[in-house]
Design a protein around this motif. Structure first.
Motif, PDB file in Angstrom:
ATOM      1  N   TRP A 295      57.782  32.520  -4.476  1.00 13.65           N
ATOM      2  CA  TRP A 295      58.958  32.694  -3.619  1.00 13.65           C
ATOM      3  C   TRP A 295      59.202  34.155  -3.251  1.00 13.65           C
ATOM      4  N   ASN A 296      58.606  35.084  -4.028  1.00 12.78           N
ATOM      5  CA  ASN A 296      58.771  36.515  -3.713  1.00 12.78           C
ATOM      6  C   ASN A 296      58.535  36.771  -2.228  1.00 12.78           C
ATOM      7  N   VAL A 297      57.365  36.262  -1.748  1.00 13.51           N
ATOM      8  CA  VAL A 297      56.968  36.530  -0.366  1.00 13.51           C
ATOM      9  C   VAL A 297      57.944  35.859   0.602  1.00 13.51           C
ATOM     10  N   TRP A 298      58.335  34.609   0.300  1.00 16.19           N
ATOM     11  CA  TRP A 298      59.181  33.874   1.244  1.00 16.19           C
ATOM     12  C   TRP A 298      60.576  34.468   1.336  1.00 16.19           C
ATOM     13  N   VAL A 299      61.124  34.898   0.197  1.00 14.20           N
ATOM     14  CA  VAL A 299      62.449  35.543   0.226  1.00 14.20           C
ATOM     15  C   VAL A 299      62.372  36.841   1.037  1.00 14.20           C
ATOM     16  N   ALA A 300      61.309  37.651   0.761  1.00 10.01           N
ATOM     17  CA  ALA A 300      61.158  38.924   1.485  1.00 10.01           C
ATOM     18  C   ALA A 300      61.007  38.682   2.985  1.00 10.01           C
ATOM     19  N   LEU A 301      60.224  37.662   3.355  1.00  5.77           N
ATOM     20  CA  LEU A 301      60.006  37.386   4.782  1.00  5.77           C
ATOM     21  C   LEU A 301      61.277  36.875   5.453  1.00  5.77           C
ATOM     22  N   THR A 302      62.067  36.080   4.704  1.00  4.08           N
ATOM     23  CA  THR A 302      63.321  35.572   5.278  1.00  4.08           C
ATOM     24  C   THR A 302      64.272  36.729   5.586  1.00  4.08           C
ATOM     25  N   ILE A 303      64.401  37.663   4.621  1.00  5.43           N
ATOM     26  CA  ILE A 303      65.294  38.803   4.847  1.00  5.43           C
ATOM     27  C   ILE A 303      64.761  39.665   5.993  1.00  5.43           C
ATOM     28  N   ALA A 304      63.428  39.877   6.012  1.00  2.00           N
ATOM     29  CA  ALA A 304      62.835  40.685   7.089  1.00  2.00           C
ATOM     30  C   ALA A 304      63.065  40.026   8.447  1.00  2.00           C
ATOM     31  N   THR A 305      63.037  38.681   8.470  1.00  3.34           N
ATOM     32  CA  THR A 305      63.271  37.975   9.736  1.00  3.34           C
ATOM     33  C   THR A 305      64.709  38.181  10.215  1.00  3.34           C
ATOM     34  N   PHE A 306      65.661  38.126   9.273  1.00  4.34           N
ATOM     35  CA  PHE A 306      67.055  38.408   9.640  1.00  4.34           C
ATOM     36  C   PHE A 306      67.193  39.828  10.189  1.00  4.34           C
ATOM     37  N   LYS A 307      66.551  40.787   9.498  1.00  5.99           N
ATOM     38  CA  LYS A 307      66.645  42.185   9.950  1.00  5.99           C
ATOM     39  C   LYS A 307      66.048  42.341  11.347  1.00  5.99           C
ATOM     40  N   SER A 308      64.877  41.729  11.563  1.00  3.58           N
ATOM     41  CA  SER A 308      64.267  41.899  12.885  1.00  3.58           C
ATOM     42  C   SER A 308      65.087  41.181  13.949  1.00  3.58           C
ATOM     43  N   GLY A 309      65.742  40.068  13.570  1.00  5.03           N
ATOM     44  CA  GLY A 309      66.623  39.392  14.523  1.00  5.03           C
ATOM     45  C   GLY A 309      67.737  40.317  14.987  1.00  5.03           C
ATOM     46  N   LEU A 310      68.326  41.070  14.033  1.00  7.61           N
ATOM     47  CA  LEU A 310      69.386  42.020  14.398  1.00  7.61           C
ATOM     48  C   LEU A 310      68.855  43.118  15.309  1.00  7.61           C
ATOM     49  N   VAL A 311      67.664  43.656  14.964  1.00  4.70           N
ATOM     50  CA  VAL A 311      67.088  44.737  15.768  1.00  4.70           C
ATOM     51  C   VAL A 311      66.813  44.245  17.192  1.00  4.70           C
ATOM     52  N   VAL A 312      66.214  43.047  17.301  1.00  2.00           N
ATOM     53  CA  VAL A 312      65.866  42.520  18.628  1.00  2.00           C
ATOM     54  C   VAL A 312      67.131  42.205  19.434  1.00  2.00           C
ATOM     55  N   ALA A 313      68.094  41.558  18.791  1.00  2.00           N
ATOM     56  CA  ALA A 313      69.284  41.109  19.526  1.00  2.00           C
ATOM     57  C   ALA A 313      70.142  42.282  19.989  1.00  2.00           C
ATOM     58  N   TYR A 314      70.366  43.263  19.125  1.00  2.00           N
ATOM     59  CA  TYR A 314      71.306  44.336  19.472  1.00  2.00           C
ATOM     60  C   TYR A 314      70.608  45.622  19.897  1.00  2.00           C
ATOM     61  N   PHE A 315      69.775  46.219  18.997  1.00  2.00           N
ATOM     62  CA  PHE A 315      69.119  47.476  19.350  1.00  2.00           C
ATOM     63  C   PHE A 315      68.241  47.289  20.597  1.00  2.00           C
ATOM     64  N   MET A 316      67.536  46.156  20.657  1.00  2.00           N
ATOM     65  CA  MET A 316      66.635  45.932  21.793  1.00  2.00           C
ATOM     66  C   MET A 316      67.322  45.145  22.912  1.00  2.00           C
ATOM     67  N   HIS A 317      68.632  44.875  22.723  1.00  2.00           N
ATOM     68  CA  HIS A 317      69.442  44.394  23.843  1.00  2.00           C
ATOM     69  C   HIS A 317      69.150  42.952  24.250  1.00  2.00           C
TER      70      HIS A 317
END
Lengths: 201, 94
Positions: free
Chosen positions: B39-61
């Motif tokens: 689960w180490n990898v899956w938890v890390a990937l889930t959090i990274a996906t949330f972070k990239s969602g924020l970057v794409v939605a707001y920083f990248m407009h």
């Protein structure tokens, strides 16, 4: 016909996004390599990945996230005619890029001094899975590092265009596209950091 | 102009997103000290996906773009998922 230049804002930005998709697929290929070899050599990946220092990876994560904030704000600043603020933020972003590369320099130098680099005797004595890990690590973070340098150059060029007035509050798409590229660099690091520096500890 | 691209995102929105990204980074570092096995990898990937969602939605407009941009992003991600998924069909059942 007195010098009217047709501007296609949507087209310019869409073209940038299409380019970014190819970048995502490029790095996606490297992440597939990571995943396939992690499945094949779980123990070796943990023993090799344990050598990476979370402080370097974590520090660079903070640097890149903050630099992305600077770029995002600089677009708003330019559009509100706060040209000096926009320039200052872009300068700070380039500073962050330099900080990132200095951090990377120390990280890689420490690895090299322990003989961890392709072609060294120490490398030849490692288990195959560990060699694979470090090869993918150097390839992925190296390619990402090249993107950081290119991103900084593009932002510096954009600063020149703002200074000359070519990019301004009415015509800012070049800054926006340069920003998109920089955010992509941040985005890729968001996945590199946990996969290489955290989950293998 | 009434196009989507005339939307100016206020400074505060970006600062809030940045704070959220720092918190998520803290969570991913904190959770990494616990050994969750596979689960180490899956938890890390889930959090990274949330972070990239924020970057794409707001920083990248992306949140403020028209449907063409969103659809093309989804297509690119679908292609990436097929790329990864089919590789693993081969690798895992070889």
């Amino acid at each position: 016909m007195s010098g009217h230049v047709h501007k296609d804002y949507i087209g310019a930005k869409f073209g940038m996004w299409l380019f970014l998709f190819t970048e995502v697929l490029l790095f996606g290929g490297l992440f597939i390599l990571y995943a396939v070899y992690l499945a094949r050599y779980p123990q070796e990946f943990i023993s090799a990945g344990g050598e990476l220092d979370v402080r370097f990876g974590g520090g660079n994560t903070l640097v890149l996230l903050t630099s992305s904030l600077f770029v995002a704000i600089s677009i708003t600043a330019l559009r509100r005619e706060k040209v000096r603020l926009a320039m200052g933020l872009l300068g700070a972003t380039i500073g962050c890029a330099a900080l990132f590369m200095i951090n990377k320099y120390f990280e890689w130098t420490a690895k090299f001094s322990h003989g961890i680099y392709p072609g060294s005797e120490h490398f030849a004595a490692m288990k195959p899975g560990e060699v694979v890990f470090f090869n993918i690590y150097y390839l992925t973070t190296g390619l990402h590092g090249i993107h950081v340098v290119i991103g900084a150059i593009i932002l510096a060029w954009t600063m020149c265009l703002i200074r000359s007035g070519r990019v301004n509050a009415k015509d800012w798409v070049i800054l926006e596209n340069a920003g998109l590229y920089w955010h992509l660099v941040d985005l890729i690091w968001i996945f590199i950091f946990p996969l290489y520096y955290l989950v293998l500890h | 102009m009434t196009d989507d691209h005339s939307h100016i995102v206020p400074y505060q929105t970006f600062v809030i997103v940045w704070c959220a990204l720092l918190v998520l980074t803290g969570i991913t570092v904190w959770v990494a000290q616990y050994n969750l096995g596979a689960w180490n990898v899956w938890v890390a990937l889930t959090i990274a996906t949330f972070k990239s969602g924020l970057v794409v939605a707001y920083f990248m407009h992306m949140k403020y773009e028209q449907w063409l941009f969103k659809l093309s992003l989804l297509s690119a991600l679908a292609i990436l998922a097929i790329f990864i998924g089919f590789t693993f069909f081969d690798v895992l059942y070889r």
